[in-house]
Scaffold this motif. Sequence first.
Motif, PDB file in Angstrom:
ATOM      1  N   PHE A 160       0.840  -1.208   0.000  1.00  0.00           N
ATOM      2  CA  PHE A 160       0.000   0.000   0.000  1.00  0.00           C
ATOM      3  C   PHE A 160       0.872   1.253   0.000  1.00  0.00           C
ATOM      4  N   VAL A 161       1.896   1.250   0.862  1.00  0.00           N
ATOM      5  CA  VAL A 161       2.763   2.425   0.975  1.00  0.00           C
ATOM      6  C   VAL A 161       3.471   2.707  -0.348  1.00  0.00           C
ATOM      7  N   LEU A 162       3.919   1.654  -1.014  1.00  0.00           N
ATOM      8  CA  LEU A 162       4.642   1.843  -2.268  1.00  0.00           C
ATOM      9  C   LEU A 162       3.739   2.276  -3.428  1.00  0.00           C
ATOM     10  N   GLU A 163       2.439   2.243  -3.227  1.00  0.00           N
ATOM     11  CA  GLU A 163       1.523   2.781  -4.233  1.00  0.00           C
ATOM     12  C   GLU A 163       1.364   4.293  -4.093  1.00  0.00           C
ATOM     13  N   VAL A 164       1.794   4.842  -2.974  1.00  0.00           N
ATOM     14  CA  VAL A 164       1.574   6.270  -2.718  1.00  0.00           C
ATOM     15  C   VAL A 164       2.188   7.166  -3.795  1.00  0.00           C
ATOM     16  N   PRO A 165       3.455   6.945  -4.218  1.00  0.00           N
ATOM     17  CA  PRO A 165       3.994   7.809  -5.272  1.00  0.00           C
ATOM     18  C   PRO A 165       3.192   7.742  -6.567  1.00  0.00           C
ATOM     19  N   ILE A 166       2.657   6.568  -6.870  1.00  0.00           N
ATOM     20  CA  ILE A 166       1.852   6.403  -8.084  1.00  0.00           C
ATOM     21  C   ILE A 166       0.555   7.191  -7.961  1.00  0.00           C
TER      22      ILE A 166
END
Length: 202
Positions: A160-166
Amino acid sequence: MPETPTVGRRERKKAATRQAIADAALELFLEHGFERVSVRDIAEKADVSTTTLFAHFPSKEALVFDREEEVEAALTAAVRERPKGQGVVEALRAHALTSWVAIASDPRLDRFTALVDRTPALREYGERMWMRHADALSAVLAEELGREADDLACSALARFVLEVPILAKGRHDPRATVETVFDLLIHGWQSQHDAKNAGTGS
């Protein structure tokens, strides 16, 4: 004692050479396309040998994602080195606000994204890199929280966290986007939904 300055200069020189190679590669890729640029072209533009280039980058694709190791190290450090008493999600929020908002606001991002999107080899490399980052973050979360290495909650949070930049990319206010997503992670969808409905009287 006399060795320390020498090592420092050597490391700075290596870092400068690596950055020059990465900058030359990205400039050529954006201008001509990934497939039409050779490793030799990049080495010539950066004024280094191909041997030197491969000493810094294991593959042509790695030239595009030149900060891969740095990004992963900063991500895991945000969790491991967080202030005492700070939760892991809040630590990741702080990291996102200081590191990712600036990237999402970079005017060059659209061209970089377009380059990756239209190049199958780069898309595949980027997906593998994303999964490595997710695995590394999941592992450090499990370690810090005293969970099993394959803990599902830690794996889910990492992804979930790594989707934030997207999610922040292309938004009018990337900072507000980051805050909203982390509020959702911390408080949950249901409480967010209930609060919104209470505010509207519905």
